[in-house]
Each structure stands twice: as structure tokens, then as C-alpha cells.
Design an enzyme around this catalytic site. Structure first.
Site, PDB file in Angstrom:
ATOM      1  N   HIS A 100      43.132  44.290  45.678  1.00 26.81           N
ATOM      2  CA  HIS A 100      43.285  44.098  44.234  1.00 26.81           C
ATOM      3  C   HIS A 100      43.064  45.429  43.503  1.00 26.81           C
ATOM      4  O   HIS A 100      41.988  45.682  42.947  1.00 26.81           O
ATOM      5  CB  HIS A 100      42.303  43.044  43.740  1.00 26.81           C
ATOM      6  N   ASP A 158      46.029  41.752  48.475  1.00 31.16           N
ATOM      7  CA  ASP A 158      45.315  41.353  47.257  1.00 31.16           C
ATOM      8  C   ASP A 158      44.763  39.937  47.414  1.00 31.16           C
ATOM      9  O   ASP A 158      45.513  38.982  47.567  1.00 31.16           O
ATOM     10  CB  ASP A 158      46.276  41.417  46.055  1.00 31.16           C
ATOM     11  N   SER A 195      45.727  43.800  36.787  1.00 29.01           N
ATOM     12  CA  SER A 195      45.163  42.463  36.884  1.00 29.01           C
ATOM     13  C   SER A 195      45.558  41.653  35.648  1.00 29.01           C
ATOM     14  O   SER A 195      46.747  41.490  35.395  1.00 29.01           O
ATOM     15  CB  SER A 195      43.644  42.542  37.062  1.00 29.01           C
TER      16      SER A 195
END
Length: 267
Positions: free
Chosen positions: A242, A210, A127
Site C-alpha cells: 500500500h 497492496d 489511498s
């Protein structure tokens, strides 16, 4: 996780160092158990970057890496939670500058330790950590030997048009404060537009579904790496969002990660 042998786990120690501007930065260093020689290092920046932090606790990713003989550095760079309002606020608008400098300064601090092999360092993150894994090596191209980005943000301009953050007014307010809207600044602080400064091999992993960091980040980065004939590997999981949570997908990712690290900073 009762199957885990506690005796085989590595100790995680709190650390502190000074950033280049004098700010005190905290974090954690985990060294492989029973390691007699200087260990290669994996720098593991956390996601967020705001409102979260690394903590002194069991971390399966960290322990996985330590079990393979790697030291692991976790840096609670400016913007991280738990160090007061001012420390958190100091990270806003600093994605590609001061936050990356904190990570780089922490890496250099760790590289000076006798327990670390300064010539074998890789940066691995997910991330925002994936963003940092690709951004930090463009700022300090000779410090790292490889980089791994998982569900990473690679084009800051895309944050304003894809993903679930920009769909809400609160999300737009957050993005304005976190990264701003100036196109020139966004591109200057995006790994996608700084590939020419990248000297190291890259592994990119992403989930097709995602919702937070759209797969377009992955696709654009891969296309740019291909256009520049830059050494890279990819892992795209069609059923993941994600991050990697399905056990088979996670196992595949860890196997790819282990292989990638082994070829670039392993023994």
C-alpha cells in the site's frame, strides 16, 4: 535527512477558506521558493480519510513538487482529525460528496490567488487521496488538467469484498459508517462508474501486493479506461504493497510523476 539543503526548501503556510455550505476548512499551501511567475498547482488530498490530517511539517512529497516549480495545496477536508469530534463525524458517508466539495472548493480558492496559474492544475493523491484524485475531476470536470492516483480506491463496492478492512467485524462496522452498503450509492460515488465524466489524462500507480486497497481496483480502472479509449498511463510495482517504499520503486514513481506533470501542467 542531513543531505537536504534547508535553504532550498519552500515555505508551507497555513490557510483557511469557506466551503460552499459555510463550513470553515483549514489546510496548507506551499509555493515554490523564488517563484516570480504564477505557479501551476498540484492539489494533494491526504489519505484516511478519517483520523488523519495534513500537518505543518516537512513533507518530502510536497517539497519534491515545490522544487519542480509547483505550488502544492493540502486540504484538511471534513472528516480530518484535529478539528473536533463534530468535524470528524461530518465526513462519514460523504466520500463522494461533501469531502470532494471541500477539495474542489479549496482548489477554486487557491486558483483565485495571484500566485497560482488557474489554467494549470493537477490533482495527485494516494489511498483515499487517490480516490479523490479520480473522483473530484468527475464532479468538476473542467477544474483540473490531469490526475494521478496512487494505491487508490476506484470501486467502492470492492471495499466490501477485498482488502484487509472487511475481514474484521470492526472493519465491517467502519465501512458501514464510512460508505454504506447501498449498491446504487456506492456506484454513484465510485470513479470506476463515472469515467464518462472524466475529461483529463490519468496516471495510475499501484502495488501488486497492496493489502489495504486490493490491486483489483487498479485493474478494473485500467480496463475501463482502455475500453473508453481514455488517455492514461500506468505504473504497477510487483513488490510493493500500500504505497511505494522501496527506494528504487519510489524513485521510478517520482520520475514518472515529474514527467507526467511536466507534460500536462508544466512550463
Amino acid at each position: 535527512a542531513s543531505w537536504i539543503d534547508i535553504e532550498k526548501m519552500s515555505e508551507t503556510r497555513p490557510i483557511v477558506f469557506q466551503a460552499r455550505d459555510g463550513l470553515k476548512i483549514h489546510g496548507y499551501l506551499t509555493l515554490p521558493a523564488n517563484g516570480d511567475e504564477p505557479a501551476p498547482l498540484v492539489v494533494n488530498p491526504h489519505g484516511g480519510p478519517y483520523g488523519v490530517r495534513d500537518r505543518w511539517r516537512f513533507d518530502d512529497d510536497v517539497q519534491f513538487l515545490a522544487s519542480r516549480g509547483y505550488g502544492v495545496l493540502q486540504v484538511n477536508f471534513r472528516g480530518s482529525a484535529g478539528y473536533g469530534w463534530g468535524f470528524g463525524e461530518s465526513g462519514y458517508g460523504k466520500w463522494g460528496t461533501d469531502i470532494q466539495h471541500d477539495i474542489i472548493d479549496g482548489t477554486r480558492w487557491a486558483a483565485d490567488l495571484e500566485a497560482i496559474d488557474a489554467g494549470r492544475i493537477c490533482i495527485v493523491g494516494a489511498s483515499f487521496g487517490g480516490y479523490s484524485a479520480l473522483m473530484a475531476p468527475t464532479i468538476d470536470p473542467d477544474l483540473y488538467q490531469c490526475a494521478v492516483g496512487v494505491a487508490g480506491v476506484y470501486d467502492l463496492e470492492l471495499m466490501w469484498s477485498t482488502g484487509d478492512i472487511e475481514r474484521r467485524q470492526s472493519g465491517e462496522n467502519y465501512l458501514q459508517k464510512a460508505i454504506g452498503r447501498d449498491s446504487e450509492t456506492l456506484r454513484a460515488n465510485s470513479p470506476l462508474y463515472n469515467i464518462d465524466k472524466l475529461k483529463i489524462p490519468v496516471l495510475l500507480a499501484h502495488g501488486s501486493k497492496d493489502w489495504r486497497v486490493d490491486v483489483k481496483h487498479f485493474e478494473r480502472m485500467v480496463k475501463a479506461l482502455e475500453a473508453g479509449n481514455h488517455p492514461h498511463e500506468t505504473l504497477l510495482e510487483k513488490r510493493e504493497g500500500h504505497g511505494f517504499y522501496d527506494q528504487e520503486n519510489r524513485t521510478e514513481y517520482l520520475q514518472r510523476l515529474e514527467s507526467f506533470l511536466g507534460r500536462h501542467i508544466g512550463d
